[in-house]
Design a protein around this motif. Sequence first.
Motif, PDB file in Angstrom:
ATOM      1  N   LEU A 132      29.178 -30.821  -8.277  1.00 58.40           N
ATOM      2  CA  LEU A 132      28.601 -29.540  -8.708  1.00 58.40           C
ATOM      3  C   LEU A 132      29.500 -28.873  -9.753  1.00 58.40           C
ATOM      4  O   LEU A 132      28.972 -28.334 -10.768  1.00 58.40           O
ATOM      5  N   VAL A 133      30.881 -28.745  -9.556  1.00 60.94           N
ATOM      6  CA  VAL A 133      31.725 -28.002 -10.252  1.00 60.94           C
ATOM      7  C   VAL A 133      31.649 -28.751 -11.645  1.00 60.94           C
ATOM      8  O   VAL A 133      31.509 -27.912 -12.677  1.00 60.94           O
ATOM      9  N   SER A 134      31.703 -30.040 -11.897  1.00 61.91           N
ATOM     10  CA  SER A 134      31.650 -30.633 -13.238  1.00 61.91           C
ATOM     11  C   SER A 134      30.406 -30.437 -13.876  1.00 61.91           C
ATOM     12  O   SER A 134      30.409 -30.282 -15.058  1.00 61.91           O
ATOM     13  N   VAL A 135      29.418 -30.584 -13.157  1.00 58.27           N
ATOM     14  CA  VAL A 135      27.999 -30.144 -13.824  1.00 58.27           C
ATOM     15  C   VAL A 135      28.042 -28.957 -14.396  1.00 58.27           C
ATOM     16  O   VAL A 135      27.434 -28.532 -15.376  1.00 58.27           O
ATOM     17  N   LEU A 136      28.475 -27.828 -13.646  1.00 54.99           N
ATOM     18  CA  LEU A 136      28.518 -26.447 -13.958  1.00 54.99           C
ATOM     19  C   LEU A 136      29.413 -26.286 -15.154  1.00 54.99           C
ATOM     20  O   LEU A 136      29.153 -25.584 -16.294  1.00 54.99           O
ATOM     21  N   SER A 137      30.614 -26.850 -15.208  1.00 54.50           N
ATOM     22  CA  SER A 137      31.393 -26.865 -16.388  1.00 54.50           C
ATOM     23  C   SER A 137      30.831 -27.576 -17.445  1.00 54.50           C
ATOM     24  O   SER A 137      30.973 -26.893 -18.693  1.00 54.50           O
ATOM     25  N   ALA A 138      29.810 -28.725 -17.563  1.00 54.31           N
ATOM     26  CA  ALA A 138      29.408 -29.172 -18.477  1.00 54.31           C
ATOM     27  C   ALA A 138      28.309 -28.247 -19.199  1.00 54.31           C
ATOM     28  O   ALA A 138      28.225 -28.058 -20.321  1.00 54.31           O
ATOM     29  N   VAL A 139      27.562 -27.570 -18.214  1.00 53.65           N
ATOM     30  CA  VAL A 139      26.644 -26.655 -18.887  1.00 53.65           C
ATOM     31  C   VAL A 139      26.953 -25.464 -19.578  1.00 53.65           C
ATOM     32  O   VAL A 139      26.900 -24.951 -20.434  1.00 53.65           O
ATOM     33  N   SER A 140      28.318 -24.887 -19.080  1.00 49.07           N
ATOM     34  CA  SER A 140      29.085 -23.767 -19.624  1.00 49.07           C
ATOM     35  C   SER A 140      29.410 -24.235 -20.953  1.00 49.07           C
ATOM     36  O   SER A 140      29.419 -23.539 -21.856  1.00 49.07           O
ATOM     37  N   ALA A 141      30.248 -25.321 -20.958  1.00 47.50           N
ATOM     38  CA  ALA A 141      30.732 -25.675 -22.190  1.00 47.50           C
ATOM     39  C   ALA A 141      29.619 -26.022 -23.433  1.00 47.50           C
ATOM     40  O   ALA A 141      29.745 -25.631 -24.463  1.00 47.50           O
ATOM     41  N   SER A 142      28.334 -26.294 -22.788  1.00 44.51           N
ATOM     42  CA  SER A 142      27.438 -26.887 -23.811  1.00 44.51           C
ATOM     43  C   SER A 142      27.000 -25.296 -24.208  1.00 44.51           C
ATOM     44  O   SER A 142      26.648 -25.097 -25.667  1.00 44.51           O
ATOM     45  N   ASN A 143      26.932 -24.302 -23.486  1.00 45.87           N
ATOM     46  CA  ASN A 143      26.472 -23.010 -23.999  1.00 45.87           C
ATOM     47  C   ASN A 143      27.363 -22.238 -24.747  1.00 45.87           C
ATOM     48  O   ASN A 143      27.200 -21.683 -25.715  1.00 45.87           O
ATOM     49  N   SER A 144      28.570 -22.624 -24.673  1.00 43.88           N
ATOM     50  CA  SER A 144      29.956 -22.152 -25.481  1.00 43.88           C
ATOM     51  C   SER A 144      29.714 -22.668 -26.567  1.00 43.88           C
ATOM     52  O   SER A 144      29.944 -21.828 -27.763  1.00 43.88           O
ATOM     53  N   ALA A 145      29.385 -23.973 -26.977  1.00 41.67           N
ATOM     54  CA  ALA A 145      29.387 -24.590 -28.285  1.00 41.67           C
ATOM     55  C   ALA A 145      28.170 -23.919 -28.873  1.00 41.67           C
ATOM     56  O   ALA A 145      28.238 -23.973 -30.143  1.00 41.67           O
ATOM     57  N   ASN A 146      27.025 -24.161 -28.349  1.00 38.83           N
ATOM     58  CA  ASN A 146      25.965 -23.218 -28.969  1.00 38.83           C
ATOM     59  C   ASN A 146      26.108 -21.927 -29.370  1.00 38.83           C
ATOM     60  O   ASN A 146      25.703 -21.478 -30.266  1.00 38.83           O
ATOM     61  N   SER A 147      26.996 -20.885 -28.450  1.00 37.92           N
ATOM     62  CA  SER A 147      27.160 -19.775 -28.767  1.00 37.92           C
ATOM     63  C   SER A 147      28.239 -19.908 -30.125  1.00 37.92           C
ATOM     64  O   SER A 147      28.084 -18.871 -31.026  1.00 37.92           O
ATOM     65  N   SER A 148      29.095 -20.727 -30.086  1.00 41.36           N
ATOM     66  CA  SER A 148      30.202 -20.581 -31.168  1.00 41.36           C
ATOM     67  C   SER A 148      29.559 -21.202 -32.498  1.00 41.36           C
ATOM     68  O   SER A 148      29.562 -20.632 -33.571  1.00 41.36           O
ATOM     69  N   GLU A 149      28.481 -21.975 -32.294  1.00 37.42           N
ATOM     70  CA  GLU A 149      27.635 -22.604 -33.569  1.00 37.42           C
ATOM     71  C   GLU A 149      26.717 -21.320 -34.251  1.00 37.42           C
ATOM     72  O   GLU A 149      26.677 -21.115 -35.293  1.00 37.42           O
ATOM     73  N   ARG A 150      26.271 -20.664 -33.233  1.00 35.02           N
ATOM     74  CA  ARG A 150      25.412 -19.562 -33.780  1.00 35.02           C
ATOM     75  C   ARG A 150      26.419 -18.424 -34.326  1.00 35.02           C
ATOM     76  O   ARG A 150      25.994 -17.762 -35.402  1.00 35.02           O
ATOM     77  N   SER A 151      27.484 -18.192 -33.880  1.00 36.75           N
ATOM     78  CA  SER A 151      28.381 -17.205 -34.299  1.00 36.75           C
ATOM     79  C   SER A 151      28.956 -17.603 -35.717  1.00 36.75           C
ATOM     80  O   SER A 151      29.030 -16.712 -36.912  1.00 36.75           O
ATOM     81  N   ALA A 152      29.169 -19.137 -35.724  1.00 41.24           N
ATOM     82  CA  ALA A 152      29.453 -19.377 -37.061  1.00 41.24           C
ATOM     83  C   ALA A 152      28.492 -19.516 -38.213  1.00 41.24           C
ATOM     84  O   ALA A 152      28.667 -19.027 -39.376  1.00 41.24           O
ATOM     85  N   ASP A 153      27.095 -19.662 -37.949  1.00 38.71           N
ATOM     86  CA  ASP A 153      26.013 -19.520 -38.475  1.00 38.71           C
ATOM     87  C   ASP A 153      25.932 -17.981 -38.960  1.00 38.71           C
ATOM     88  O   ASP A 153      25.860 -17.685 -40.397  1.00 38.71           O
TER      89      ASP A 153
END
Length: 165
Positions: free
Chosen positions: A15-36
């Motif tokens: 459960l922790v690893s799944v939540l970490s993966a979801v959080s990392a994905s959200n962070s990557a998307n947020s970083s991409e939006r910030s860069a754009d």
Amino acid sequence: MELTLTDGIAGLALLVSVLSAVSASNSANSSERSADSAALANHLAQHNERLTIYKSLQKFNFELHSKGNTLPDEALWSFFDAANISEFYYPQRVSKDLLDIADAANQYLAMRDLWKSHREPPADLDKARAALESLNEQGAVLRKMCKECDESLRAFLRMEPKAEG
């Protein structure tokens, strides 16, 4: 089926690893939006500077058309400042066109001063007439240069909307 403590710990780790993966994905998307967003802000800032240079050409061209032989020196110097920094915002060809206009305008003003000096006492009407003819020819060339550069800048400055897909 009986669950052991080890099974519970393994389940929590999953459960922790799944939540970490979801959080990392959200962070990557947020970083991409910030860069754009940063890239867009940079593009808009550059466009604004390019527009300022274009407006300087417009103002100079207007004064050249409206004042003709009485064009004040200040009209050139405010445009000259913009032409000098154009190399940082426009391709080399466009920047060279702007600097060529500034140089031609400087020659135009020098010819205007020569024409004025031939009109002052003791007036030399033949030299004054020749200087005025040259001044008018230079003025026509300068207006043409401004028009051609204006068209170039307009094509460069157009902000076409991007197709979303």
